[in-house]
Design an enzyme around this catalytic site. Structure first.
Site, PDB file in Angstrom:
ATOM      1  N   ARG A   1     -47.267   3.474 -15.827  1.00  0.00           N
ATOM      2  CA  ARG A   1     -47.707   3.630 -14.434  1.00  0.00           C
ATOM      3  C   ARG A   1     -49.217   3.876 -14.336  1.00  0.00           C
ATOM      4  O   ARG A   1     -49.835   3.543 -13.325  1.00  0.00           O
ATOM      5  CB  ARG A   1     -46.909   4.732 -13.738  1.00  0.00           C
TER       6      ARG A   1
ATOM      7  N   ARG B   1     -49.883  13.053 -16.609  1.00  0.00           N
ATOM      8  CA  ARG B   1     -50.441  12.131 -15.607  1.00  0.00           C
ATOM      9  C   ARG B   1     -51.542  12.767 -14.763  1.00  0.00           C
ATOM     10  O   ARG B   1     -52.407  12.054 -14.242  1.00  0.00           O
ATOM     11  CB  ARG B   1     -49.325  11.564 -14.716  1.00  0.00           C
TER      12      ARG B   1
ATOM     13  N   ARG C   1     -28.440   3.468 -15.442  1.00  0.00           N
ATOM     14  CA  ARG C   1     -27.133   4.030 -15.057  1.00  0.00           C
ATOM     15  C   ARG C   1     -26.039   2.975 -15.202  1.00  0.00           C
ATOM     16  O   ARG C   1     -24.951   3.262 -15.693  1.00  0.00           O
ATOM     17  CB  ARG C   1     -27.206   4.567 -13.629  1.00  0.00           C
TER      18      ARG C   1
ATOM     19  N   ASP D   1     -42.994   9.444  -9.093  1.00  0.00           N
ATOM     20  CA  ASP D   1     -43.385   8.288  -9.911  1.00  0.00           C
ATOM     21  C   ASP D   1     -44.510   7.483  -9.261  1.00  0.00           C
ATOM     22  O   ASP D   1     -45.148   6.665  -9.929  1.00  0.00           O
ATOM     23  CB  ASP D   1     -42.183   7.352 -10.134  1.00  0.00           C
TER      24      ASP D   1
ATOM     25  N   ARG E   1     -41.707  15.374 -25.072  1.00  0.00           N
ATOM     26  CA  ARG E   1     -41.175  15.694 -23.734  1.00  0.00           C
ATOM     27  C   ARG E   1     -40.051  16.725 -23.795  1.00  0.00           C
ATOM     28  O   ARG E   1     -39.236  16.724 -24.720  1.00  0.00           O
ATOM     29  CB  ARG E   1     -40.741  14.401 -23.028  1.00  0.00           C
TER      30      ARG E   1
ATOM     31  N   LYS F   1     -44.620  13.933 -17.893  1.00  0.00           N
ATOM     32  CA  LYS F   1     -44.122  12.554 -17.801  1.00  0.00           C
ATOM     33  C   LYS F   1     -44.531  11.803 -19.084  1.00  0.00           C
ATOM     34  O   LYS F   1     -44.838  12.420 -20.085  1.00  0.00           O
ATOM     35  CB  LYS F   1     -44.669  11.874 -16.541  1.00  0.00           C
TER      36      LYS F   1
ATOM     37  N   LYS G   1     -35.409   0.325 -12.538  1.00  0.00           N
ATOM     38  CA  LYS G   1     -35.259   0.940 -13.865  1.00  0.00           C
ATOM     39  C   LYS G   1     -34.178   2.017 -13.833  1.00  0.00           C
ATOM     40  O   LYS G   1     -33.301   2.051 -14.694  1.00  0.00           O
ATOM     41  CB  LYS G   1     -36.623   1.528 -14.255  1.00  0.00           C
ATOM     42  N   SER G   2     -34.219   2.888 -12.839  1.00  0.00           N
ATOM     43  CA  SER G   2     -33.250   3.989 -12.760  1.00  0.00           C
ATOM     44  C   SER G   2     -31.824   3.458 -12.650  1.00  0.00           C
ATOM     45  O   SER G   2     -30.912   3.919 -13.333  1.00  0.00           O
ATOM     46  CB  SER G   2     -33.538   4.861 -11.541  1.00  0.00           C
TER      47      SER G   2
ATOM     48  N   GLY H   1     -37.437   8.626 -21.191  1.00  0.00           N
ATOM     49  CA  GLY H   1     -36.875   9.952 -20.906  1.00  0.00           C
ATOM     50  C   GLY H   1     -35.507   9.830 -20.265  1.00  0.00           C
ATOM     51  O   GLY H   1     -34.601  10.628 -20.540  1.00  0.00           O
TER      52      GLY H   1
HETATM   53  C1  S3P Z   1     -35.630   9.240 -13.005  1.00  0.00           C
HETATM   54  C2  S3P Z   1     -35.927  10.487 -12.521  1.00  0.00           C
HETATM   55  C3  S3P Z   1     -37.293  11.022 -12.479  1.00  0.00           C
HETATM   56  C4  S3P Z   1     -38.315   9.898 -12.568  1.00  0.00           C
HETATM   57  C5  S3P Z   1     -38.019   8.948 -13.684  1.00  0.00           C
HETATM   58  C6  S3P Z   1     -36.666   8.305 -13.493  1.00  0.00           C
HETATM   59  C7  S3P Z   1     -34.222   8.800 -13.030  1.00  0.00           C
HETATM   60  O1  S3P Z   1     -37.489  11.898 -13.581  1.00  0.00           O
HETATM   61  O2  S3P Z   1     -39.603  10.448 -12.723  1.00  0.00           O
HETATM   62  O3  S3P Z   1     -39.001   7.926 -13.742  1.00  0.00           O
HETATM   63  O4  S3P Z   1     -33.963   7.595 -13.242  1.00  0.00           O
HETATM   64  O5  S3P Z   1     -33.346   9.647 -12.822  1.00  0.00           O
HETATM   65  P1  S3P Z   1     -37.055  13.470 -13.524  1.00  0.00           P
HETATM   66  O6  S3P Z   1     -35.582  13.524 -13.483  1.00  0.00           O
HETATM   67  O7  S3P Z   1     -37.625  14.049 -14.793  1.00  0.00           O
HETATM   68  O8  S3P Z   1     -37.698  14.027 -12.290  1.00  0.00           O
END
Ligand code: S3P
Length: 430
Positions: A390, A348, A26, A317, A125, A344, A21-22, A97
């Site tokens: 999650r 959580r 990007r 996570d 958030r 989150k 996902k991250s 987020g």
């Molecule tokens: C993420 C960073 C984390 C993570 C989120 C994905 C990212 O959040 O909890 O699921 O892709 O950079 P934070 O930057 O708020 O710690």
């Protein structure tokens, strides 16, 4: 939607999980502002990453999906660093987020005004963490009650800053690096502890001027990025649910293929091995600067332990699924320094504690952590996902170890990161 999950004796088979996902977020953002087409293989199938694509589409960047040898390929038609167009409507980041926080870095520098919002979870958030440093770079951003989405971003010329992150956050770091692409001079981000470095890797991969030394990341504004072919590794945070299932159910033998093993994400494996997990690395390669490998997981006697400090940030996570493991471990699990869990997709700490109690576990919750007793037998229960992917998936794994069938309410929340979760789970349960 309610999912009924029955207990399982063991976990067997070979699975793959959706693209990370991250990394998908990007790649979607960066290829949009790169020059030319990019092909992205294994882009996350989750709703969050679709939200990013639809925001980019509203900003004038078209994309299409095609198939190659049965695999979906996403093509993003990048229009260069200055190619975004003013959207006709408020952008919708859905539950994501990452989308709202990272994209804001790009939007802060555009020659137009744009509003961005999300679902009922996202509008609760905190956004000040990006508004403050972006403001120092020259951005003008208004938020509801000064803090929450919807936020309105009046694009402005930006200048590079030197910023020390007060809270470890890869989203905030990435937001500032993206803004830094448009800023005059150099943007420097200093991290209190190392967080996932996918943005740094992807930026370099697409041609940005980025350097990293000991938790200090520098990006120079003004570079042109160039589109290219990219492969997204499987999401280790999604694989974590099956990994823990295999560890805690008797006589399991599971192989997870093509999963991302970037060292800023693998603290989960270190924590699990430290508690007694048998996890073997079968294969490892590097693609687009990211490590990808296959893992074999066998049932293990899990000791439990404590997660705190920088480790908590590195497995933030995975705390929901580690909590499930903790309850069936020998010694239980203590989690500290985890106040971030309260902001989150849902709170959580609250969601984990409430659902564990429904399953008969006498857990203690504090402002920034959890104390979970070990050697617990989960009682069959109705689980509330709190609309959090999650939480839904972690408690589905708890259900496999319970004394009867459990109902997961609002189970469809899983599709935020892993739409195929329940189907895959059923295929590997014995
Ligand atoms: C993420 C960073 C984390 C993570 C989120 C994905 C990212 O959040 O909890 O699921 O892709 O950079 P934070 O930057 O708020 O710690």
């Amino acid at each position: 939607m309610i999912e009924q999950i029955a207990p399982a004796r063991g976990i067997h088979g070979v699975v793959s999980v959706p693209g990370d996902k991250s990394i998908s977020h990007r790649y979607a953002m960066l290829t949009s502002i790169a020059q030319g087409d990019s092909q992205i293989y294994n882009y996350s199938t989750g709703a969050d990453c679709r939200s990013t694509l639809s925001c980019m589409a509203a900003l004038g960047i078209s994309h299409s999906f095609s198939e190659e040898d049965g695999r979906p390929v996403l093509t993003v038609h990048g229009r260069g660093i200055a190619g975004l167009q003013a959207p006709k409507q408020t952008l919708d980041a859905g539950n994501s987020g990452s989308t709202i926080r990272m994209l804001s870095g790009i939007l802060a520098a555009q020659p137009f005004t744009v509003a961005i919002t999300g679902d009922e979870s996202l509008v609760k958030r905190p956004m000040r963490r990006i508004m403050k440093p972006l403001g120092e770079m020259g951005a003008r951003i208004a938020a509801t009650d000064g803090h929450f989405p919807p936020i309105t971003i009046h694009g402005s010329p930006l200048r590079g800053i030197d910023y020390e992150l007060p809270v470890a956050s890869a989203q905030v770091k990435s937001c500032l690096l993206l803004a830094g692409l448009y800023a005059s001079g150099e943007t420097v981000v200093r991290e209190p502890v190392a967080t996932r470095d996918h943005s740094e890797i992807a930026l370099r991969e697409l041609g940005a001027d980025v350097s990293v030394t000991a938790r200090v990341i520098r990006v120079r504004g003004g570079a042109q990025l160039t589109g290219k072919t990219l492969v997204v590794p499987g999401d280790l945070s999604s694989a974590a649910f099956f990994i823990v299932a295999a560890l805690i159910r008797g006589e399991s033998d599971l192989i997870v293929t093509n999963v991302g093993l970037n060292p800023t994400r693998t603290a989960l494996l270190d924590v699990l091995r430290g508690m007694g997990a048998q996890i073997k690395l079968l294969h490892l390669e590097q693609v687009n600067g990211e490590l990808i490998g296959n893992l074999q997981i066998k049932t293990s006697r899990m000791r439990g332990g404590t997660i705190d400090g920088a480790t908590t940030a590195a497995v933030i996570d995975e705390i929901p699924i580690l909590a499930i493991l903790g309850a069936v471990s020998e010694d239980g699990l203590t989690v500290r320094d985890a106040a971030e869990l309260r902001v989150k997709e849902t709170d959580r700490i609250e969601a984990i504690a409430a659902n564990l109690r429904r399953m008969g576990v006498a857990v203690t919750a504090s402002e920034d952590g959890l104390q979970i007793p070990g050697k617990q037998q989960f009682r069959a229960a109705k689980i509330d996902s709190y609309g959090d992917h999650r939480i839904a998936m972690a408690f589905s794994i708890a259900a496999l170890a319970s004394n009867g069938s459990c109902e997961i309410e609002d189970a469809e929340a899983a599709s935020v990161s892993f739409p195929e979760f329940y189907t895959t789970l059923r295929n590997i349960c014995r």
